[in-house]
Design a protein around this motif. Structure first.
Motif, PDB file in Angstrom:
ATOM      1  N   ASP A  62      70.335 -13.074  19.400  1.00 18.90           N
ATOM      2  CA  ASP A  62      69.459 -13.860  20.263  1.00 18.90           C
ATOM      3  C   ASP A  62      68.676 -14.907  19.479  1.00 18.90           C
ATOM      4  OD1 ASP A  62      67.741 -12.172  18.929  1.00 18.90           O
ATOM      5  OD2 ASP A  62      66.635 -11.546  20.703  1.00 18.90           O
ATOM      6  N   PHE A  63      69.182 -15.222  18.276  1.00 17.41           N
ATOM      7  CA  PHE A  63      68.538 -16.260  17.482  1.00 17.41           C
ATOM      8  C   PHE A  63      68.949 -17.625  18.028  1.00 17.41           C
ATOM      9  CE2 PHE A  63      69.099 -12.626  14.531  1.00 17.41           C
ATOM     10  CZ  PHE A  63      67.757 -12.353  14.305  1.00 17.41           C
ATOM     11  N   PRO A  64      68.100 -18.654  17.850  1.00 16.03           N
ATOM     12  CA  PRO A  64      68.427 -19.975  18.406  1.00 16.03           C
ATOM     13  C   PRO A  64      69.496 -20.721  17.596  1.00 16.03           C
ATOM     14  CG  PRO A  64      66.309 -20.058  17.290  1.00 16.03           C
ATOM     15  CD  PRO A  64      66.755 -18.624  17.276  1.00 16.03           C
ATOM     16  N   TYR A  65      70.042 -20.106  16.576  1.00 14.82           N
ATOM     17  CA  TYR A  65      71.098 -20.730  15.772  1.00 14.82           C
ATOM     18  C   TYR A  65      72.338 -19.837  15.834  1.00 14.82           C
ATOM     19  CZ  TYR A  65      68.658 -17.496  12.629  1.00 14.82           C
ATOM     20  OH  TYR A  65      68.040 -16.398  12.086  1.00 14.82           O
ATOM     21  N   PRO A  66      73.511 -20.431  15.548  1.00 14.02           N
ATOM     22  CA  PRO A  66      74.738 -19.628  15.658  1.00 14.02           C
ATOM     23  C   PRO A  66      74.835 -18.553  14.573  1.00 14.02           C
ATOM     24  CG  PRO A  66      75.218 -21.807  14.775  1.00 14.02           C
ATOM     25  CD  PRO A  66      73.763 -21.802  15.156  1.00 14.02           C
ATOM     26  N   VAL A  67      75.701 -17.566  14.816  1.00 13.30           N
ATOM     27  CA  VAL A  67      75.951 -16.512  13.841  1.00 13.30           C
ATOM     28  C   VAL A  67      76.431 -17.172  12.548  1.00 13.30           C
ATOM     29  CG1 VAL A  67      77.403 -14.530  13.290  1.00 13.30           C
ATOM     30  CG2 VAL A  67      76.572 -14.846  15.622  1.00 13.30           C
ATOM     31  N   ASP A  68      75.819 -16.788  11.430  1.00 17.68           N
ATOM     32  CA  ASP A  68      76.216 -17.373  10.151  1.00 17.68           C
ATOM     33  C   ASP A  68      77.035 -16.363   9.355  1.00 17.68           C
ATOM     34  OD1 ASP A  68      73.835 -15.823   9.704  1.00 17.68           O
ATOM     35  OD2 ASP A  68      73.781 -16.684   7.697  1.00 17.68           O
ATOM     36  N   THR A  69      78.122 -16.817   8.782  1.00 18.25           N
ATOM     37  CA  THR A  69      79.000 -15.938   8.019  1.00 18.25           C
ATOM     38  C   THR A  69      79.163 -16.418   6.579  1.00 18.25           C
ATOM     39  OG1 THR A  69      80.929 -17.155   8.822  1.00 18.25           O
ATOM     40  CG2 THR A  69      80.290 -15.162  10.044  1.00 18.25           C
ATOM     41  N   ASP A  70      78.432 -17.444   6.219  1.00 16.54           N
ATOM     42  CA  ASP A  70      78.528 -17.940   4.844  1.00 16.54           C
ATOM     43  C   ASP A  70      77.661 -17.084   3.925  1.00 16.54           C
ATOM     44  OD1 ASP A  70      76.252 -19.134   6.237  1.00 16.54           O
ATOM     45  OD2 ASP A  70      75.879 -20.180   4.356  1.00 16.54           O
ATOM     46  N   VAL A  71      78.144 -16.869   2.707  1.00 20.35           N
ATOM     47  CA  VAL A  71      77.403 -16.096   1.712  1.00 20.35           C
ATOM     48  C   VAL A  71      77.574 -16.806   0.379  1.00 20.35           C
ATOM     49  CG1 VAL A  71      77.058 -13.841   0.627  1.00 20.35           C
ATOM     50  CG2 VAL A  71      77.935 -13.963   2.961  1.00 20.35           C
ATOM     51  N   HIS A  72      76.481 -16.873  -0.383  1.00 18.93           N
ATOM     52  CA  HIS A  72      76.498 -17.527  -1.689  1.00 18.93           C
ATOM     53  C   HIS A  72      75.742 -16.664  -2.683  1.00 18.93           C
ATOM     54  CE1 HIS A  72      74.778 -20.354  -4.727  1.00 18.93           C
ATOM     55  NE2 HIS A  72      76.043 -20.706  -4.776  1.00 18.93           N
ATOM     56  N   CYS A  73      76.332 -16.434  -3.837  1.00 19.95           N
ATOM     57  CA  CYS A  73      75.679 -15.668  -4.898  1.00 19.95           C
ATOM     58  C   CYS A  73      75.070 -16.639  -5.901  1.00 19.95           C
ATOM     59  CB  CYS A  73      76.683 -14.740  -5.587  1.00 19.95           C
ATOM     60  SG  CYS A  73      75.961 -13.795  -6.955  1.00 19.95           S
ATOM     61  N   GLU A  74      73.757 -16.656  -5.984  1.00 22.19           N
ATOM     62  CA  GLU A  74      73.066 -17.530  -6.936  1.00 22.19           C
ATOM     63  C   GLU A  74      73.251 -17.064  -8.368  1.00 22.19           C
ATOM     64  OE1 GLU A  74      69.016 -17.490  -5.662  1.00 22.19           O
ATOM     65  OE2 GLU A  74      69.453 -18.536  -3.795  1.00 22.19           O
ATOM     66  N   ASN A  75      73.632 -15.812  -8.542  1.00 21.74           N
ATOM     67  CA  ASN A  75      73.779 -15.242  -9.878  1.00 21.74           C
ATOM     68  C   ASN A  75      75.034 -15.756 -10.583  1.00 21.74           C
ATOM     69  OD1 ASN A  75      72.766 -13.339 -11.880  1.00 21.74           O
ATOM     70  ND2 ASN A  75      74.586 -12.143 -11.418  1.00 21.74           N
ATOM     71  N   CYS A  76      76.185 -15.736  -9.912  1.00 14.72           N
ATOM     72  CA  CYS A  76      77.446 -16.132 -10.557  1.00 14.72           C
ATOM     73  C   CYS A  76      78.102 -17.346  -9.916  1.00 14.72           C
ATOM     74  CB  CYS A  76      78.426 -14.960 -10.575  1.00 14.72           C
ATOM     75  SG  CYS A  76      79.074 -14.519  -8.945  1.00 14.72           S
ATOM     76  N   GLY A  77      77.578 -17.810  -8.776  1.00 16.50           N
ATOM     77  CA  GLY A  77      78.142 -18.979  -8.117  1.00 16.50           C
ATOM     78  C   GLY A  77      79.240 -18.672  -7.111  1.00 16.50           C
TER      79      GLY A  77
END
Length: 141
Positions: A62-77
């Protein structure tokens, strides 16, 4: 619970049935070699991803933005646009709840990525994997 001696604690259920025994670390070190043929040798398998919890979150989104499926690791890129479609997985879903807290483990560096879905924004935290325990956080009994 009742104590038989300083090294063993018998654990009982509410009906008084013995359900297990808690042993101290020094006693474990003594008996562990003697149990070599009985205990499994292989490392425990990784728990399955809680995709049912993820699907429940998506069903009640019920969030006003779409479901997000992207993931990013700041540790290793390591990064992906859709963690669900990756084969093999770049990130494993480790926990998810209806409140919008979603946690992943990076398969490249084992870091923990936590996505917190709020009403109007998503925050992301990346915690590097640490192999050694912090002594001040160690449980004591």
């Amino acid at each position: 619970m009742s104590n038989r001696d300083d090294n063993l604690t018998e654990l009982y259920d509410k009906d008084g049935n013995l359900i297990g025994v808690l042993i101290t670390a020094p006693l474990w070190e003594q008996i562990k070699p003697k149990l070599k043929g009985i205990l499994p040798e292989e490392a425990p398998k990784e728990r399955p991803e809680p995709t049912g919890d993820w699907n429940t979150l998506k069903d009640y989104w019920d969030f006003p933005y779409p479901v997000d499926t992207d993931v990013h690791c700041e540790n290793c890129g390591n990064k992906t646009d859709d963690w669900e479609k990756d084969e093999p997985r770049k990130f494993r879903l480790t926990s998810c709840n209806l409140g919008g807290l979603v946690s992943f483990k990076c398969t490249q560096c084992q870091a923990r990525i936590v996505k917190k879905h709020f009403k109007d924004q998503i925050t992301v935290e990346c915690t590097p994997y640490i192999d050694e325990k912090t002594q001040r956080k160690e449980a004591r009994y």
